[in-house]
Design a protein around this motif. Structure first.
Motif, short mmCIF file in Angstrom:
data_model
loop_
_atom_site.label_atom_id
_atom_site.label_comp_id
_atom_site.label_asym_id
_atom_site.label_seq_id
_atom_site.Cartn_x
_atom_site.Cartn_y
_atom_site.Cartn_z
N ILE A 165 -9.80 9.61 -1.59
CA ILE A 165 -10.89 10.59 -1.70
C ILE A 165 -10.36 11.91 -2.25
CG2 ILE A 165 -12.54 11.96 -0.35
CD1 ILE A 165 -12.81 9.60 1.55
N TYR A 166 -9.18 12.32 -1.79
CA TYR A 166 -8.60 13.57 -2.29
C TYR A 166 -8.27 13.48 -3.78
CZ TYR A 166 -5.22 17.25 -3.10
OH TYR A 166 -4.55 18.32 -3.63
N MET A 167 -7.68 12.38 -4.20
CA MET A 167 -7.32 12.23 -5.61
C MET A 167 -8.57 12.19 -6.49
SD MET A 167 -4.09 12.37 -5.48
CE MET A 167 -3.73 11.99 -7.19
N ILE A 168 -9.61 11.52 -6.03
CA ILE A 168 -10.86 11.49 -6.80
C ILE A 168 -11.45 12.89 -6.91
CG2 ILE A 168 -13.24 10.64 -6.79
CD1 ILE A 168 -12.18 8.06 -5.52
N ARG A 169 -11.40 13.64 -5.83
CA ARG A 169 -11.93 15.00 -5.85
C ARG A 169 -11.15 15.88 -6.82
NH1 ARG A 169 -14.99 18.70 -3.36
NH2 ARG A 169 -14.14 20.79 -3.07
N VAL A 170 -9.82 15.77 -6.80
CA VAL A 170 -9.00 16.56 -7.73
C VAL A 170 -9.28 16.16 -9.17
CG1 VAL A 170 -6.63 17.03 -8.45
CG2 VAL A 170 -7.21 17.06 -6.03
N ILE A 223 -12.10 14.91 -10.38
CA ILE A 223 -13.43 15.38 -10.78
C ILE A 223 -13.43 16.89 -11.01
CG2 ILE A 223 -15.83 15.65 -10.00
CD1 ILE A 223 -15.55 12.99 -8.55
N LEU A 224 -12.76 17.63 -10.13
CA LEU A 224 -12.74 19.08 -10.26
C LEU A 224 -11.81 19.56 -11.36
CD1 LEU A 224 -12.67 20.12 -6.47
CD2 LEU A 224 -14.63 20.09 -8.02
N GLN A 225 -10.83 18.73 -11.75
CA GLN A 225 -9.86 19.11 -12.78
C GLN A 225 -9.15 20.42 -12.42
OE1 GLN A 225 -8.95 17.33 -15.67
NE2 GLN A 225 -10.09 15.72 -14.63
N GLY A 226 -8.62 20.46 -11.21
CA GLY A 226 -7.92 21.66 -10.76
C GLY A 226 -7.12 21.38 -9.50
N TRP A 227 -6.59 22.46 -8.93
CA TRP A 227 -5.80 22.40 -7.70
C TRP A 227 -4.60 21.47 -7.84
CZ3 TRP A 227 -11.02 23.14 -7.73
CH2 TRP A 227 -11.49 24.25 -7.02
N TYR A 228 -3.98 21.52 -9.03
CA TYR A 228 -2.80 20.66 -9.26
C TYR A 228 -1.59 21.15 -8.47
CZ TYR A 228 -5.67 19.07 -13.17
OH TYR A 228 -6.71 18.57 -13.92
N ILE A 229 -1.49 22.46 -8.28
CA ILE A 229 -0.33 22.97 -7.54
C ILE A 229 -0.41 22.56 -6.07
CG2 ILE A 229 -1.37 25.19 -6.92
CD1 ILE A 229 2.24 24.62 -8.15
N VAL A 230 -1.64 22.44 -5.54
CA VAL A 230 -1.81 21.96 -4.17
C VAL A 230 -1.40 20.50 -4.08
CG1 VAL A 230 -3.48 21.56 -2.32
CG2 VAL A 230 -3.64 23.63 -3.69
N THR A 231 -1.79 19.71 -5.08
CA THR A 231 -1.42 18.29 -5.11
C THR A 231 0.09 18.12 -5.22
OG1 THR A 231 -3.52 17.84 -6.21
CG2 THR A 231 -1.87 16.10 -6.26
N TYR A 232 0.72 18.96 -6.03
CA TYR A 232 2.17 18.90 -6.17
C TYR A 232 2.86 19.25 -4.85
CZ TYR A 232 6.88 20.19 -7.63
OH TYR A 232 8.24 20.28 -7.74
N ALA A 233 2.39 20.28 -4.17
CA ALA A 233 2.96 20.64 -2.86
C ALA A 233 2.75 19.53 -1.85
CB ALA A 233 2.32 21.95 -2.37
N ILE A 287 -8.98 20.74 2.37
CA ILE A 287 -9.63 22.02 2.69
C ILE A 287 -9.29 23.06 1.64
CG2 ILE A 287 -9.71 23.88 4.39
CD1 ILE A 287 -9.23 21.80 6.56
N CYS A 288 -8.07 23.05 1.13
CA CYS A 288 -7.67 24.03 0.12
C CYS A 288 -8.48 23.90 -1.17
CB CYS A 288 -6.18 23.89 -0.19
SG CYS A 288 -5.08 24.42 1.14
N THR A 289 -8.97 22.69 -1.46
CA THR A 289 -9.75 22.50 -2.69
C THR A 289 -11.12 23.18 -2.63
OG1 THR A 289 -10.60 20.37 -1.87
CG2 THR A 289 -8.60 20.33 -3.22
N PHE A 290 -11.52 23.67 -1.48
CA PHE A 290 -12.78 24.38 -1.35
C PHE A 290 -12.62 25.89 -1.57
CE2 PHE A 290 -13.54 20.48 1.00
CZ PHE A 290 -14.82 20.13 0.59
N PHE A 291 -11.40 26.34 -1.83
CA PHE A 291 -11.14 27.75 -2.04
C PHE A 291 -10.53 27.94 -3.42
CE2 PHE A 291 -10.98 27.00 2.51
CZ PHE A 291 -11.79 28.01 3.02
N GLU A 292 -11.16 28.78 -4.20
CA GLU A 292 -10.73 29.01 -5.58
C GLU A 292 -9.39 29.71 -5.65
OE1 GLU A 292 -11.17 28.37 -9.57
OE2 GLU A 292 -12.52 27.72 -7.95
N ALA A 293 -8.99 30.40 -4.58
CA ALA A 293 -7.72 31.12 -4.59
C ALA A 293 -6.53 30.19 -4.74
CB ALA A 293 -7.59 31.95 -3.31
N PHE A 294 -6.68 28.95 -4.31
CA PHE A 294 -5.58 27.98 -4.40
C PHE A 294 -5.58 27.23 -5.73
CE2 PHE A 294 -6.44 28.39 0.16
CZ PHE A 294 -5.18 28.73 0.62
N ASN A 295 -6.54 27.50 -6.58
CA ASN A 295 -6.61 26.83 -7.87
C ASN A 295 -5.80 27.62 -8.89
OD1 ASN A 295 -7.27 25.11 -9.94
ND2 ASN A 295 -9.35 25.89 -10.20
#
Length: 204
Positions: free
Chosen positions: A69-74, A76-86, A150-158
């Motif tokens: 679910i997380y990978m599908i969300r990332v 679709i949103l095309q963002g939050w790659y640094i969160v995924t890397y961490a 949860i971080c994917t709901f905040f633009e600051a982490f993108n």
């Protein structure tokens, strides 16, 4: 004539004391209710964790579903790659701790005292003791996925970043880390997986 002056000392009555206690309870009531709520919530959470301990397959299936679910969300949103890397680096560290023995054989004076498995019939069975047990590995990995979600709901982490570089760097780091771990396993003769006490046939 000398007049005698008397001092009257007014003692608190039970009515005034009860009013003071009730006012104190009203002042300190809210923190106690909040603390009790979180205590009860923690007890329920721990109870569910205890009940899920023997169902390792179900637990990891839920974790894999959350990961999908997380990978599908990332994607679709095309963002939050640094969160995924961490998240990937965090899971890699957990996996290495899961494969490592609790006591590092390189720190022992006698390498034979390490967690090597028996290969002879008369040798004592010594199960592999992990630095990070399976349940803690699963719990930490699942919490990491939930926090990343949860971080994917905040633009600051993108944080804008060129994601192919992160993918290549993670693959390179994974290969180097696993190569070092495999060399450590071969050098100190231990296996990170045991399935109970083995039996050996007597040689004739």
């Amino acid at each position: 004539m000398e007049t005698k002056r008397t001092l009257q000392i007014v003692l608190p009555t039970t009515d005034s004391m009860s009013e003071g206690d009730s006012s104190g309870e009203s002042i300190h009531g809210k923190p106690s209710v909040i603390a009790g709520f979180f205590t009860r919530l923690g007890q329920i959470y721990q109870s569910w964790l205890d009940k899920s301990t023997p169902f390792s397959a179900v637990r990891w299936a839920v974790t894999l579903i959350l990961t999908a679910i997380y990978m599908i969300r990332v994607y679709i949103l095309q963002g939050w790659y640094i969160v995924t890397y961490a998240l990937g680096i965090y899971h890699l560290n957990l996996f290495i701790a899961f494969l490592s023995p609790k006591v590092d054989p390189s720190l022992l004076d006698d390498p034979d005292e390490g967690p090597s498995l028996p290969t002879k019939q008369n040798e004592e069975f010594r199960p592999f003791i992990r630095r990070l047990p399976e349940f803690k590995f699963w719990h930490s990995a699942t919490k990491g996925i939930v926090i990343a979600m949860i971080c994917t709901f905040f633009e600051a982490f993108n944080v804008p970043v060129f994601w192919p570089i992160l993918v290549m760097y993670f693959i390179m780091l994974f290969c180097i880390t696993m190569k070092r771990q495999i060399k450590h396993m071969i050098k100190y003769r231990y296996l990170p997986f045991t399935h109970g006490k083995r039996t050996y046939r007597e040689e004739t």
